[in-house]
Design an enzyme around this catalytic site. Structure first.
Site, mmCIF file in Angstrom:
data_model
loop_
_atom_site.group_PDB
_atom_site.id
_atom_site.type_symbol
_atom_site.label_atom_id
_atom_site.label_comp_id
_atom_site.label_asym_id
_atom_site.label_seq_id
_atom_site.Cartn_x
_atom_site.Cartn_y
_atom_site.Cartn_z
ATOM 1 C CG ASP A 1 33.704 38.853 40.790
ATOM 2 O OD1 ASP A 1 33.968 39.971 41.272
ATOM 3 O OD2 ASP A 1 34.234 37.797 41.214
ATOM 4 C CD GLN B 1 36.457 43.311 41.074
ATOM 5 O OE1 GLN B 1 35.561 43.253 41.904
ATOM 6 N NE2 GLN B 1 37.066 44.438 40.780
ATOM 7 C CG HIS B 2 41.211 41.456 43.255
ATOM 8 N ND1 HIS B 2 40.974 42.804 43.162
ATOM 9 C CD2 HIS B 2 40.261 40.956 44.083
ATOM 10 C CE1 HIS B 2 39.919 43.112 43.917
ATOM 11 N NE2 HIS B 2 39.468 42.006 44.478
#
Length: 439
Positions: free
Chosen positions: A238, A71-72
């Site tokens: 995830d 992520q991110h």
């Protein structure tokens, strides 16, 4: 037999599992490594995905596929669909000052209510603000922003820069899901509905400096297609993928003990925590996934095993030879600072040392209890927000330690189950693909 594919494009590697959608059995699988670092050229992920798919025998006989991913990460694209600069990953901390600037501008209460998050360096919004301030020429070129799993889905569906893809640079074909969108810092589940994308454009523009194309957020039952007319599920971040893969439901809290630790619960209700301890993520099933992240998890056991000169099996044996409480020996396990609580400059400390308590067995026990207590603080934060917690599911490398499994129920205050080791993010993606394939 209906086959589906699930992908886990993590920080370290890409894993692909081909699964019998009717039984859940893994038929074949493949993997490829990702480069180290906190910023990575997304082309490396694309190469690894292709290698892992080839190692898994290809997708020709697959009815549907889905990608779970880290992520991110910030993937910035220009108007021709080309990556402008290396992607900044979740673990890149150069945007810490940008997080403070956004908090100063909007306030923690407002940000928490609007997005479920209080910005820290991990989140995409802070990386965009850093790009605006540190690389204004690159920021000005940004025509679209994607997350790692969004970009890989786009490429695998056949889109990309001219000369590199059959579908061309159709930025409007970028799609994502609720769970990954919820980790950006500029999306709200309350503002998302059919016909509404859920993005907080004011926050996005405050970060980047101008508006841009953002991936369309698909619902859990929606799908798109690739160039071969295979169904493509929305994918997931995830942790949301792992929750699907391990079969977590409402009342379950997943405690993932890797190098760092994550504690996330499946909840029917959205959480808002202005302290920033709990990030109010969405899940991949239409609900929510409040999450707490710690920096110190399995690395605590690594450090004490090295100190004692033993492997992890022997460390576990030593810990189980000691009594609960380790004779008063207490390890505060902040070896690399800590994210939860937010103590970036903290260090570890060992207290309660006496001639009687300072033994190898007690030190091993204190390491396990200290690590679990750090994760237990995450459970306490979830409890304070009213998240129902009935069962803990331990996953990750350290969950295979006999000492961790035996000591965890007392420290976490919950019944504990340890599922068999598996590629849970990839399996969660495969489960999602099976649903949209009708299996």
């Amino acid at each position: 037999m209906t086959l589906v594919a699930g992908v886990d494009s993590s920080t370290q590697s890409c894993k692909v599992v081909i699964v019998d959608a009717d039984t859940g059995a893994v038929v074949r699988e493949g993997r490829a490594a990702h480069p180290d670092g906190t910023e990575v050229d997304p082309a490396a992920w694309w190469r690894a995905l292709q290698e892992a798919i080839a190692a898994a025998g290809g997708l020709d006989d697959v009815a549907a596929w889905s990608i779970g991913g880290q992520q991110h990460g910030m993937v910035a694209l220009d108007a021709e669909g080309r990556v402008i600069r290396d992607a900044l990953l979740w673990n890149d901390t150069r945007s810490a000052g940008a997080a403070e600037a956004l908090i100063d501008q909007f306030g923690v209460e407002s940000l928490a209510q609007r997005t479920g998050l209080v910005p820290v360096a991990s989140f995409t919004i802070t990386k965009l603000r850093w790009l605006r301030d540190a690389e204004p020429d690159n920021a000005a070129r940004v025509a679209a922003v994607a997350l790692p799993h969004d970009w890989l889905m786009w490429r695998l569906r056949g889109f990309g820069p001219v000369g590199e893809s059959a579908g061309g640079p159709v930025l409007e074909e970028l799609v994502t899901d609720r769970s990954d969108a919820s980790g950006t810092g500029y999306w709200s589940p309350d503002a998302w509905a059919p016909g509404l994308d859920g993005y907080d454009r004011e926050l996005f523009i405050a970060a980047l400096g101008h508006d841009a194309v953002l991936p369309r957020v698909l619902g859990p039952a929606e799908w798109v297609v690739d160039g071969a007319e295979r169904r493509v599920a929305p994918g997931a971040g995830d942790n949301a993928g792992a929750a699907l893969g391990v079969g977590a439901g409402t009342g379950d809290v997943v405690v993932s003990i890797g190098t760092s630790g994550t504690v996330f619960a499946v909840s029917a209700e959205r959480t808002v925590d202005p302290s920033g301890t709990v990030a109010g993520f969405a899940d991949a099933d239409g609900g929510f996934l409040p999450i707490v992240v710690t920096l110190n998890a399995a690395r605590v056991l690594d450090a004490i095993a090295r100190l004692l000169g033993v492997d992890h099996t022997a460390l576990s044996d030593l810990a189980l030879a000691a009594h609960p409480g380790a004779g008063g020996l207490t390890l505060l396990p902040y070896f690399e600072g800590e994210r939860t609580p937010n103590l970036p400059d903290a260090t570890a400390s060992l207290t309660g040392m006496t001639l009687a308590s300072t033994t190898r067995e007690n030190l091993a026990r204190a390491a396990v209890e200290g690590m679990l207590s750090g994760l237990g603080a995450g459970l306490d934060a979830l409890r304070e927000l009213g998240v129902p917690l009935e069962r803990a599911l331990l996953i990750g490398g350290a969950a295979q330690s006999a000492a961790v499994r035996e000591i965890a129920p007392a420290v976490l205050g919950l019944p504990v189950e340890v599922p068999a080791p598996g590629e849970y993010v990839a399996l969660g993606a495969a489960r999602q693909a099976a649903r949209i394939a009708g299996a």
